[in-house]
Scaffold this motif. Sequence first.
Motif, PDB file in Angstrom:
ATOM      1  N   SER A  16       0.782  -1.177   0.087  1.00 57.46           N
ATOM      2  CA  SER A  16       0.057  -0.003  -0.045  1.00 57.46           C
ATOM      3  C   SER A  16       0.925   1.160   0.095  1.00 57.46           C
ATOM      4  CB  SER A  16      -0.888  -0.107   1.277  1.00 57.46           C
ATOM      5  OG  SER A  16      -0.330   0.138   2.477  1.00 57.46           O
ATOM      6  N   ILE A  17       1.870   1.236   0.718  1.00 54.95           N
ATOM      7  CA  ILE A  17       2.962   2.339   0.736  1.00 54.95           C
ATOM      8  C   ILE A  17       3.474   2.539  -0.716  1.00 54.95           C
ATOM      9  CG2 ILE A  17       4.992   3.432   1.713  1.00 54.95           C
ATOM     10  CD1 ILE A  17       2.889   3.161   3.836  1.00 54.95           C
ATOM     11  N   TYR A 132      -5.477  10.613  -2.644  1.00 51.12           N
ATOM     12  CA  TYR A 132      -4.722   9.783  -2.889  1.00 51.12           C
ATOM     13  C   TYR A 132      -4.693   8.855  -1.667  1.00 51.12           C
ATOM     14  CZ  TYR A 132      -3.025  11.446  -7.630  1.00 51.12           C
ATOM     15  OH  TYR A 132      -2.966  11.714  -8.545  1.00 51.12           O
ATOM     16  N   MET A 133      -4.571   9.373  -0.527  1.00 48.27           N
ATOM     17  CA  MET A 133      -4.310   8.593   0.726  1.00 48.27           C
ATOM     18  C   MET A 133      -5.532   7.904   1.285  1.00 48.27           C
ATOM     19  SD  MET A 133      -2.434  11.615   3.061  1.00 48.27           S
ATOM     20  CE  MET A 133      -1.215  10.831   4.527  1.00 48.27           C
ATOM     21  N   TYR A 134      -6.819   8.492   0.911  1.00 45.67           N
ATOM     22  CA  TYR A 134      -8.085   7.896   1.003  1.00 45.67           C
ATOM     23  C   TYR A 134      -8.185   6.578   0.202  1.00 45.67           C
ATOM     24  CZ  TYR A 134     -12.702   7.399   2.398  1.00 45.67           C
ATOM     25  OH  TYR A 134     -14.199   7.013   2.790  1.00 45.67           O
ATOM     26  N   TYR A 135      -8.003   6.887  -1.152  1.00 45.53           N
ATOM     27  CA  TYR A 135      -8.586   6.037  -1.968  1.00 45.53           C
ATOM     28  C   TYR A 135      -7.290   4.928  -2.409  1.00 45.53           C
ATOM     29  CZ  TYR A 135     -12.903   8.396  -2.718  1.00 45.53           C
ATOM     30  OH  TYR A 135     -14.286   8.901  -2.399  1.00 45.53           O
ATOM     31  N   ASP A 138      -6.028   3.563   1.161  1.00 45.87           N
ATOM     32  CA  ASP A 138      -7.028   2.931   2.251  1.00 45.87           C
ATOM     33  C   ASP A 138      -6.877   3.378   3.581  1.00 45.87           C
ATOM     34  OD1 ASP A 138      -8.286   1.611   0.016  1.00 45.87           O
ATOM     35  OD2 ASP A 138      -6.722  -0.203   0.346  1.00 45.87           O
ATOM     36  N   MET A 139      -6.448   4.777   3.707  1.00 45.15           N
ATOM     37  CA  MET A 139      -6.532   5.526   5.061  1.00 45.15           C
ATOM     38  C   MET A 139      -7.604   5.811   5.368  1.00 45.15           C
ATOM     39  SD  MET A 139      -2.719   6.961   4.795  1.00 45.15           S
ATOM     40  CE  MET A 139      -2.501   7.703   6.376  1.00 45.15           C
ATOM     41  N   THR A 140      -8.142   5.888   6.721  1.00 40.87           N
ATOM     42  CA  THR A 140      -9.275   6.455   7.248  1.00 40.87           C
ATOM     43  C   THR A 140      -9.018   7.995   7.361  1.00 40.87           C
ATOM     44  OG1 THR A 140      -8.590   6.344   9.547  1.00 40.87           O
ATOM     45  CG2 THR A 140      -9.865   4.454   8.621  1.00 40.87           C
TER      46      THR A 140
END
Length: 175
Positions: A16-17, A132-135, A138-140
């Motif tokens: 994910s990173i 980008y972080m959200y989608y 997959d960060m809340t």
Amino acid sequence: MDIDELIELVKLHGKSIYGFCHKLTGNKEDTDDLYQETFLKAMELRLKMDAARNPKAYLISVAVQLHRNHRRKVAWRRRIAPTFELDEAAAGVADLFSRESAPEDAVLSLELRTMIQQAAHRLNDKLRLPLYMYYTADMTVEEIASALKIPSGTVKSRLHKARMAVRKDLEVDVP
């Protein structure tokens, strides 16, 4: 945090990173560099990291800061000595055609994906990074707020504004 815990973090969150780094940079070479720099910086800062306090968000915030620093350096260098860049072709066509669907659907899907990515890429960093972080990572909302050091309400607002900007960019005026 010791080396073994950091290795475990790479195993857990590495993909994910890497995906997030790719969204930030847009090409494989820069993605590889940013990904490597992120974990090198994490090695330096491993004593400050707390495995109980969402290490994925911490690693994402390290990647964001490294990317910002790199962009600042590149902008400074371009002001001093302008250069010309060549656009790279978009990757990922093969995975669209590997699915069982009609070729027309695959082409339309690729075209739509490309249009969305271009619209998101045109956003400024304040809107693009939370998107980008959200989608992609997959960060809340809370994790994004922690990584960017802003209130969660601001993250929600920026996500909303980013979605509206992308939607407006994709709207087609039909007579």
